[in-house]
Every structure is written in C-alpha cells, then in structure tokens.
Motif scaffolding. Structure first.
Motif, PDB file in Angstrom:
ATOM      1  N   GLY A 426       2.312  68.670  53.139  1.00 11.96           N
ATOM      2  CA  GLY A 426       1.649  67.656  52.333  1.00 11.96           C
ATOM      3  C   GLY A 426       2.334  66.307  52.396  1.00 11.96           C
ATOM      4  N   GLY A 427       3.665  66.293  52.380  1.00 14.33           N
ATOM      5  CA  GLY A 427       4.395  65.029  52.431  1.00 14.33           C
ATOM      6  C   GLY A 427       4.186  64.295  53.741  1.00 14.33           C
ATOM      7  N   CYS A 428       4.266  65.016  54.853  1.00 11.28           N
ATOM      8  CA  CYS A 428       4.035  64.383  56.157  1.00 11.28           C
ATOM      9  C   CYS A 428       2.600  63.880  56.271  1.00 11.28           C
ATOM     10  CB  CYS A 428       4.343  65.368  57.284  1.00 11.28           C
ATOM     11  SG  CYS A 428       6.107  65.745  57.476  1.00 11.28           S
ATOM     12  N   TRP A 429       1.650  64.659  55.735  1.00  8.52           N
ATOM     13  CA  TRP A 429       0.246  64.258  55.785  1.00  8.52           C
ATOM     14  C   TRP A 429       0.024  62.980  54.959  1.00  8.52           C
ATOM     15  CZ3 TRP A 429      -3.813  68.705  56.065  1.00  8.52           C
ATOM     16  CH2 TRP A 429      -5.002  68.210  56.591  1.00  8.52           C
ATOM     17  N   PHE A 430       0.675  62.892  53.794  1.00  8.04           N
ATOM     18  CA  PHE A 430       0.594  61.694  52.951  1.00  8.04           C
ATOM     19  C   PHE A 430       1.015  60.461  53.740  1.00  8.04           C
ATOM     20  CE2 PHE A 430       2.662  58.572  50.292  1.00  8.04           C
ATOM     21  CZ  PHE A 430       1.822  58.424  49.197  1.00  8.04           C
ATOM     22  N   LEU A 431       2.140  60.552  54.414  1.00 10.59           N
ATOM     23  CA  LEU A 431       2.688  59.405  55.131  1.00 10.59           C
ATOM     24  C   LEU A 431       1.837  59.042  56.341  1.00 10.59           C
ATOM     25  CD1 LEU A 431       6.371  60.569  54.797  1.00 10.59           C
ATOM     26  CD2 LEU A 431       5.422  58.485  53.784  1.00 10.59           C
ATOM     27  N   VAL A 432       1.279  60.027  57.014  1.00  5.72           N
ATOM     28  CA  VAL A 432       0.419  59.750  58.166  1.00  5.72           C
ATOM     29  C   VAL A 432      -0.845  59.021  57.729  1.00  5.72           C
ATOM     30  CG1 VAL A 432      -1.075  60.837  59.892  1.00  5.72           C
ATOM     31  CG2 VAL A 432       1.258  61.641  59.587  1.00  5.72           C
ATOM     32  N   ASP A 433      -1.442  59.482  56.636  1.00  4.00           N
ATOM     33  CA  ASP A 433      -2.716  58.898  56.212  1.00  4.00           C
ATOM     34  C   ASP A 433      -2.577  57.486  55.667  1.00  4.00           C
ATOM     35  OD1 ASP A 433      -4.157  61.016  57.060  1.00  4.00           O
ATOM     36  OD2 ASP A 433      -4.969  61.587  55.107  1.00  4.00           O
ATOM     37  N   VAL A 434      -1.381  57.096  55.239  1.00  5.71           N
ATOM     38  CA  VAL A 434      -1.174  55.703  54.853  1.00  5.71           C
ATOM     39  C   VAL A 434      -1.515  54.801  56.035  1.00  5.71           C
ATOM     40  CG1 VAL A 434       0.564  53.976  54.266  1.00  5.71           C
ATOM     41  CG2 VAL A 434       0.537  56.156  53.065  1.00  5.71           C
ATOM     42  N   MET A 503       7.640  64.364  65.248  1.00  5.92           N
ATOM     43  CA  MET A 503       8.757  63.440  65.034  1.00  5.92           C
ATOM     44  C   MET A 503       8.734  62.285  66.020  1.00  5.92           C
ATOM     45  SD  MET A 503      11.898  66.087  64.319  1.00  5.92           S
ATOM     46  CE  MET A 503      13.067  64.806  64.727  1.00  5.92           C
ATOM     47  N   TYR A 504       8.621  62.615  67.309  1.00  7.73           N
ATOM     48  CA  TYR A 504       8.729  61.572  68.326  1.00  7.73           C
ATOM     49  C   TYR A 504       7.512  60.646  68.333  1.00  7.73           C
ATOM     50  CZ  TYR A 504      12.656  64.361  69.989  1.00  7.73           C
ATOM     51  OH  TYR A 504      13.840  65.045  70.077  1.00  7.73           O
ATOM     52  N   SER A 505       6.340  61.191  68.058  1.00  2.50           N
ATOM     53  CA  SER A 505       5.156  60.335  68.017  1.00  2.50           C
ATOM     54  C   SER A 505       5.195  59.417  66.793  1.00  2.50           C
ATOM     55  CB  SER A 505       3.885  61.191  68.010  1.00  2.50           C
ATOM     56  OG  SER A 505       3.874  62.071  66.902  1.00  2.50           O
ATOM     57  N   ASN A 506       5.784  59.880  65.693  1.00  2.71           N
ATOM     58  CA  ASN A 506       5.968  59.001  64.531  1.00  2.71           C
ATOM     59  C   ASN A 506       6.874  57.825  64.875  1.00  2.71           C
ATOM     60  OD1 ASN A 506       4.616  59.474  62.013  1.00  2.71           O
ATOM     61  ND2 ASN A 506       5.632  61.456  61.882  1.00  2.71           N
ATOM     62  N   PHE A 541      -2.340  61.291  68.953  1.00  4.28           N
ATOM     63  CA  PHE A 541      -1.562  62.072  69.904  1.00  4.28           C
ATOM     64  C   PHE A 541      -0.448  62.836  69.203  1.00  4.28           C
ATOM     65  CE2 PHE A 541       1.912  62.094  73.234  1.00  4.28           C
ATOM     66  CZ  PHE A 541       1.411  63.203  73.901  1.00  4.28           C
ATOM     67  N   GLY A 542      -0.098  62.403  68.018  1.00  2.00           N
ATOM     68  CA  GLY A 542       0.973  63.061  67.303  1.00  2.00           C
ATOM     69  C   GLY A 542       0.641  63.423  65.882  1.00  2.00           C
ATOM     70  N   PRO A 543       1.040  62.599  64.916  1.00  2.00           N
ATOM     71  CA  PRO A 543       1.064  63.038  63.516  1.00  2.00           C
ATOM     72  C   PRO A 543      -0.285  63.388  62.909  1.00  2.00           C
ATOM     73  CG  PRO A 543       1.568  60.687  63.702  1.00  2.00           C
ATOM     74  CD  PRO A 543       1.616  61.259  65.081  1.00  2.00           C
ATOM     75  N   ASN A 544      -1.359  62.720  63.291  1.00  4.10           N
ATOM     76  CA  ASN A 544      -2.648  63.057  62.681  1.00  4.10           C
ATOM     77  C   ASN A 544      -3.082  64.472  63.049  1.00  4.10           C
ATOM     78  OD1 ASN A 544      -5.020  62.446  61.131  1.00  4.10           O
ATOM     79  ND2 ASN A 544      -6.139  62.193  63.046  1.00  4.10           N
ATOM     80  N   VAL A 545      -2.831  64.876  64.290  1.00  2.00           N
ATOM     81  CA  VAL A 545      -3.193  66.226  64.732  1.00  2.00           C
ATOM     82  C   VAL A 545      -2.170  67.250  64.257  1.00  2.00           C
ATOM     83  CG1 VAL A 545      -3.466  67.711  66.763  1.00  2.00           C
ATOM     84  CG2 VAL A 545      -4.556  65.466  66.707  1.00  2.00           C
ATOM     85  N   THR A 546      -0.893  66.937  64.388  1.00  2.00           N
ATOM     86  CA  THR A 546       0.137  67.931  64.059  1.00  2.00           C
ATOM     87  C   THR A 546       0.141  68.278  62.571  1.00  2.00           C
ATOM     88  OG1 THR A 546       1.790  66.157  63.873  1.00  2.00           O
ATOM     89  CG2 THR A 546       1.647  67.319  65.979  1.00  2.00           C
ATOM     90  N   THR A 547      -0.109  67.293  61.696  1.00  2.85           N
ATOM     91  CA  THR A 547      -0.136  67.621  60.268  1.00  2.85           C
ATOM     92  C   THR A 547      -1.265  68.600  59.960  1.00  2.85           C
ATOM     93  OG1 THR A 547      -1.405  65.577  59.926  1.00  2.85           O
ATOM     94  CG2 THR A 547       0.942  65.511  59.423  1.00  2.85           C
ATOM     95  N   TYR A 548      -2.408  68.420  60.605  1.00  2.00           N
ATOM     96  CA  TYR A 548      -3.540  69.331  60.401  1.00  2.00           C
ATOM     97  C   TYR A 548      -3.219  70.725  60.931  1.00  2.00           C
ATOM     98  CZ  TYR A 548      -8.389  70.941  60.341  1.00  2.00           C
ATOM     99  OH  TYR A 548      -9.541  71.649  60.096  1.00  2.00           O
ATOM    100  N   ILE A 600       9.489  56.984  57.808  1.00  2.00           N
ATOM    101  CA  ILE A 600       9.748  57.986  56.764  1.00  2.00           C
ATOM    102  C   ILE A 600       9.098  59.314  57.148  1.00  2.00           C
ATOM    103  CG2 ILE A 600       9.428  58.556  54.325  1.00  2.00           C
ATOM    104  CD1 ILE A 600       9.361  55.551  53.762  1.00  2.00           C
ATOM    105  N   GLY A 601       7.928  59.239  57.818  1.00  2.00           N
ATOM    106  CA  GLY A 601       7.276  60.461  58.277  1.00  2.00           C
ATOM    107  C   GLY A 601       8.121  61.234  59.269  1.00  2.00           C
ATOM    108  N   SER A 602       8.821  60.527  60.156  1.00  2.00           N
ATOM    109  CA  SER A 602       9.707  61.212  61.108  1.00  2.00           C
ATOM    110  C   SER A 602      10.875  61.881  60.379  1.00  2.00           C
ATOM    111  CB  SER A 602      10.225  60.230  62.161  1.00  2.00           C
ATOM    112  OG  SER A 602      11.057  59.239  61.569  1.00  2.00           O
ATOM    113  N   LEU A 603      11.382  61.256  59.310  1.00  2.00           N
ATOM    114  CA  LEU A 603      12.459  61.869  58.525  1.00  2.00           C
ATOM    115  C   LEU A 603      11.953  63.110  57.785  1.00  2.00           C
ATOM    116  CD1 LEU A 603      14.259  58.742  56.993  1.00  2.00           C
ATOM    117  CD2 LEU A 603      14.917  60.098  58.996  1.00  2.00           C
TER     118      LEU A 603
END
Length: 680
Positions: A426-434, A503-506, A541-548, A600-603
């Motif tokens: 949930g936390g990573c998804w929050f940061l990606v959607d910002v 992490m790397y795509s973030n 390519f990274g966080p939007n797909v990986t969080t899902y 912050i999403g990568s952290l």
C-alpha cells in the motif's frame, strides 16, 4: 496406532516430471533429501470398485490446506531458472491465441476503467472547448469577435454594443442578461467542476475496499456482476443526461462519476485475484479425466508460478490498452466532427472558436461507446462466466476450520499479522500514484494552449487545436502501453524480479522528473514533451505495474482480494492527494514533487517490499492456515526464506525460521499419536 509412514502413504503420492506415479520407499519417506525439486505433493487418487475416482485426503484441515495444495513443493534445494520455461510449445499458434484471448477477457474490467477514467483528462479538453465560460470565464479567448456578452473573459470588448442606441434588451443575445453579462445557466461553480475528480476518486476508493471484501466473501463472480452494474448505471447517466443549466449538469455528473468509480474500484482487487490464480486449460487437458487433469495441473504449477508476474502484468496492461483505444476513438471523433481546429469566422461558434453542439455530440458518443463496452462486460459475466470450484473449496475449508476451532479469528488480528506487508504494497502504491495520476490528470493542461496560468510557459500547442492536443496525449498513452508490456517481459526474469524492477525504475523516474523540473523554464516544448513521454514509459515499465503485481501475489487466496483492495485504496489516497495539491503548484514544482515521491518510493521498496518471484501462492495458504490455528511458528516454508523477506522483516525478526523440508517434517510430526492429524 498408525505409523507415520502409513499416514504419509495415505496423504501423498509423488509424480515424476512426466506425470508417472512413483512408488514411495521407506528411504524416500524418511530421507526427504532424496526428493528432487520437480516433485510435488498432491492428493492420492484411486479407482473404487464402481470405476469412479475416489480422492483420499487427510482428515486435518491443516494437512489438507498446507500439504496437499497444488504447487506446494517438497524440495531440499530450490532450483533457480536460468531461463524462464516456455509458455507455449514451438509453433502452437492456437495456444497463443487462446492464452491472449483469456488475458483480454480477464482484463476487460481494467480496459473499461482506463477508457473512462484515465481518458478523463482528455474528455475535459473537449468540455473546456465546448463550455469555456463554465470552466475559465476569466481567461482570454481565442475569438474575441464571438464574445456576445460583457462581463466575461479578460479580452471582452469594452462596450459589447451597450452604448449603441440600437442595443436594447430585445436585441441582445439570448444568453446575455440586461447588464451584458452571461446567463447564470452557462456559469459553473468551482466546487462543481473540481468535484468531478474528487467524486471519481471517492467512488474508486470505496469500491476497492468494498468489493475486495465482497469477492472474498461471496465469490468473484457475484462481485464482478455488481461492479459491472454500477458501471453501467454511471456511464449511462453521463451519456444521456443533459440540462440547459451547466452547473446542474456537471453536478449530476459528479454523482454518477462516483457511481461509476464505485464499480471501477472493484475491478482492481477482482482482476488481480483472478490474474494471480489464472489458469488456461489446454484442449488436451480438457479431454482428460479428473485424476489425470489434476496430475497435469500439479506438474504445470511450477511453470505457471515462474511466469505468474507476466500473467498479472499482461492482464493489468489492459488498462494501457483501454487508454490507447480511448485516445484513438476521441481523436477520430474530433476529426470527423470537424472540430480539430479553431475557427473564429463561423457564425454560431463559441468564443473558443468551436461548436458547442458538435463537441457535445463528440463526448457523448465517446461515453456511449464506453457504455457498449460495459454492457458487454455485464452480459459476459452474467451469461458466460461461472464461479468455479475454487470458491466452493475455500468455503468448505473455512467451515472445517470454524468447526474445529469453534470461533472466528478477528479481522484486526489478521490485518495486524499482514501489516508489514500492507505497508509495502500500500505504501509503495501510494507513492507511485502521486506521480502517475498527478501527471495523468494534469496532462490535458500540460498539452493545452495555456488555459491554466501556471502552464503558460509550456505552450506546445499554441493554436489550441483539439486534434493536436489529443494527438499528443495519444502518443503519451502509447508510450505508457509500451511500458506495461516491457515490464511484463522482464518481471519474471530470475536476475531481475519485482523488487529490483520497482526500486531501479523508481530511481529512473526520479532522475527524469528532476531533469524535467530543472529545465522546464528554459527548454523547448519538444524536449519537455520527450521527457513527459519518457516519464510515462518509465512509470509503467516499473512501479505502476510492480505495485499491482506485488499486491496480487503477497496475500493468501481467501484474503487476496480484500488486502489487494486495501493496498489499491492506499494508492488512490496518493492520487487524491496529487489531485488536491497539484493545482496549487507550478509545473516545475509538480515535477519536483513527483521526483521526491519516486525517491521515497525506492526507499519504501527497499525496506518493506518482498520479492515473491517463483514462489507458489500455496505457501500463503499454508501460512495463513497455521496462523489461524495458532500454530504459525510451525510454518517454515519459502515465505520465511530471507531472500523472500523484506529488509524490515529481517531487521525486526518478524518471521519464523526457514526449513526447505518443513512440509515433510510437519507431516511426520502431526501424524504421531495425540496429534490433531493422527488417524484412528
């Protein structure tokens, strides 16, 4: 007393890699190190005297759920794939088409969601052009000669004929008041206009947590029907409702954006839960009897697990397909509606230089096409889809557990157990959607002529042409779609996995946003467009797909939709925060905020995310079953393997020990006299 080895025989058969049943020697019973990693535990199937297949199973719910789940393996050493196993046999075009068709059907809900929701920014460009007085009455207009009333727009003529003795009330434009101002029916409250985005998000967020729970309780089929019904109601009202009072019309749209969003929100957990357990039955399997089919599925589980991330990502990519299709349809409608450019010389056009009637027909036709898509989904789910046996087996398992324990475990207790992983998903998804939704919702103004003051320096479309503006957005959506498919291609690679990719795509997104924000006021429009397109690709390519994907495979079957829905809800909190705050920021500041969010999403990924690449989902069911029985320390499977734990879990010790042979040892232990698995 029944010896442990007899209990083992009654519960387990071993099959080799070709599906042939293997005999179980005493050496294999007591020396599990001789078992290879390709052998799996499954239920014994034997033929009764009547010729019907009879399944034997252990009497304990723990044994049934933990040891006999498809895909729960008994290796001493985990085999690492150098290359992913092939999904299809060479030249099997029919299998490819079958698989791709099933993926499209699984993701049809995400397709509809993107067609309506993600293209909202583009639809707003049409609304802005059709009703300029409603959306920005204080801005300069393209066509001052088309301004019929005074008191509106910054470049309104000084007199508007008010000093002309022939300019009387009877001769005024019917849209004008006696004092020369526009009729209130054409004006809109700022709260009504801004409320569309808020109502949309509120509906989506409520739908995520509501239908996640409904799916786990009543089954995904019933939940899917309900989501489609709400979507049909919402789109139908937005398509056909009309009013001469624009404020009233858009207020009604606020309400039904919420209704549609409520249905769409349920698609996230439903689609994710279905995709995680996705299985395409071949024609060869369909011709087998129950026993043979069961055996083949056990043998295929490992290959399916190895490519599970690709399957979920491909289903989720239907969101990108929906956005592209929506953009294509809208561009075509604008072109054939002859509203692709501004024209100040045509009588009856508005001060923006376009026809209000033609533009209204365009966006209503767009929504009507969306209504057809949603009706297809409703009919398909109502007449074709069935619940399947998975939910029935799950309910039976819950009933056995309830009968054994005599009570229900509290929801709070279960959520607390999964809290560290909810922080990760949930936390990573929050940061990606910002960043993701912030840029999507403000994409219209970014590519517009400068209808919003703080985008004035980014005039990539100085003539205000709708076809040019939406053409740019189409290219942006194509770049985003490419990101979905590239992520699906790489996400299961053993040397990459979900966590590294996230992490790397973030970090890559952070760099792009920093560059875009730093050069925004000095670079040309083409450079900024390239960076914007690149950011759309990188986010997907990274966080939007990986969080899902990670939220879909981090939780057990009976809680997967609920916890995925909670994770998605937290993500939309980030999107809502961006919607509220970004309107008060300049364009460079928006890019800098997105950069900070990506960093912050990568952290968060480093600290809280878990990488479950090639880990069977049956492991979650095993762990949950033992947790609910109060024996979670008995679980020592792959979920406790340090490489499948988050850094936070390793640092805090919030996990049990890891034993590759735990299942075999557990079976031996619970088969002893006095244990709950002992046979009379």
């Amino acid at each position: 007393m029944e010896p442990p080895n007899h209990a083992f025989d009654r519960c387990v058969d071993l099959f080799d890699s070709r599906g042939k049943k293997m005999g179980i020697s005493s050496e294999m019973r007591y020396l599990p190190e001789h078992l290879t990693s390709s052998r799996s535990l499954t239920q014994r199937t034997a033929k009764g005297s009547s010729g019907h297949h009879v399944r034997r199973h252990c009497k304990s719910p723990s044994i049934s759920s933990v040891l006999l789940a498809e895909g729960l393996e008994l290796p001493t050493e985990e085999e690492v794939f150098e290359d992913l196993p092939p999904r299809f046999e060479p030249g099997s075009s029919k299998a490819r088409l079958t698989w791709f068709g099933a993926i499209c059907l699984e993701g049809i809900g995400m397709f509809v969601e993107a067609y309506i929701i993600i293209t909202t920014g583009q639809i707003k460009t049409v609304w802005h052009a059709a009703h300029p007085l409603c959306f920005y009455p204080t801005h300069e207009m393209n066509c001052p000669n088309q301004i019929h009333c005074c008191g509106s727009f910054s470049n309104t003529p000084d007199t508007c004929g008010l000093n002309d003795p022939d300019y009387t009330t009877d001769g005024m434009n019917p849209n004008c008041n006696p004092d020369g101002t526009y009729n209130n029916n054409l004006m809109c409250n700022e709260s009504t206009i801004g409320g569309m985005s808020y109502a949309e998000f509120a509906g989506i967020m409520l739908g995520m947590v509501t239908f996640g729970k409904v799916a786990d309780t009543l089954g995904k089929h019933h939940a899917g029907m309900l989501t489609a019904v709400f979507q049909v109601i919402g789109v139908a009202m937005m398509t056909f409702y009309s009013s001469e009072n624009l404020n009233e019309m858009f207020l009604v749209f606020d309400i039904f954006f919420f209704v549609f969003g409520f249905g769409v929100g349920g698609e996230y957990p439903l689609t994710a839960a279905n995709a995680a357990s996705h299985h395409i039955e071949s024609l060869e399997e369909a011709s087998m009897d129950d026993a043979e089919r069961h055996h083949v599925r056990v043998l295929r589980e490992r290959e399916r697990t190895a490519r599970r991330g690709e399957t979920i990502a491909m289903v989720f990519a239907m969101q990108g397909v929906g956005a592209v299709v929506g953009s294509v349809f809208l561009v075509c409608l604008i072109y054939f509606g002859d509203q692709e450019s501004v024209d100040c010389d045509i009588e009856g056009y508005n001060p923006h230089g376009q026809s209000t009637e033609a533009l209204s027909a365009i966006w209503r036709t767009f929504y009507f096409i969306g209504l057809i898509f949603v009706l297809i989904v409703l009919v398909y789910r109502g007449l074709v889809l069935e619940e399947g046996n998975g939910h029935k087996r799950l309910l039976a398992r819950k009933e056995r557990r309830r009968a054994k324990l005599g009570h229900e475990n509290s929801t709070f207790k279960v959520l607390w157990f999964y809290a560290p992983r909810l922080v990760g998903t949930g936390g990573c998804w929050f940061l990606v959607d910002v960043a993701f939704y912030g840029l999507k919702l403000f994409s219209g103004p970014i590519f517009a002529q400068s209808n919003v003051n703080f985008y004035r320096t980014f005039a990539v479309n100085p003539d205000g042409d709708l076809i040019t503006q939406n053409g740019y957005l189409l290219v942006n959506n194509v770049c985003a779609l490419a990101g979905y498919y590239c992520a699906a291609y790489i996400i299961d690679k053993p040397r990459v996995g979900r966590k590294k990719l996230q992490m790397y795509s973030n970090i890559a997104c952070m760099i792009i946003f920093l560059v875009a924000g730093g050069i925004f006021n000095s670079a040309g429009p083409s450079v900024l467009m390239f960076l914007y397109f690149l950011s759309s690709f990188s986010l997907n390519f990274g966080p939007n797909v990986t969080t899902y994907v990670m939220a879909a495979e981090t939780y057990p079957t009976e809680l997967r939709a609920t916890l995925h829905g909670i994770s998605a809800f937290l993500g939309k909190c980030g999107a809502l925060m961006a919607t509220i705050s970004f309107r008060y920021l300049t364009a460079p500041q928006i890019f800098f905020v997105c950069a900070a969010s990506s960093f912050i999403g990568s952290l968060f990924s480093l600290l809280f995310s878990v990488d479950l690449t090639a880990v069977s989902l049956a492991e979650h069911d095993a762990q949950l079953e033992l947790f609910l029985e109060g024996n979670v320390r008995e679980y020592k499977g792959k979920l406790n393997d340090p490489k499948h734990l988050s850094l936070f879990e390793r640092m805090t010790g919030k996990h049990g020990s890891y034993d590759p042979d735990w299942a075999h040892a557990f079976l031996r232990k619970t088969s002893q006299p006095g244990s709950h698995a002992y046979y009379d």
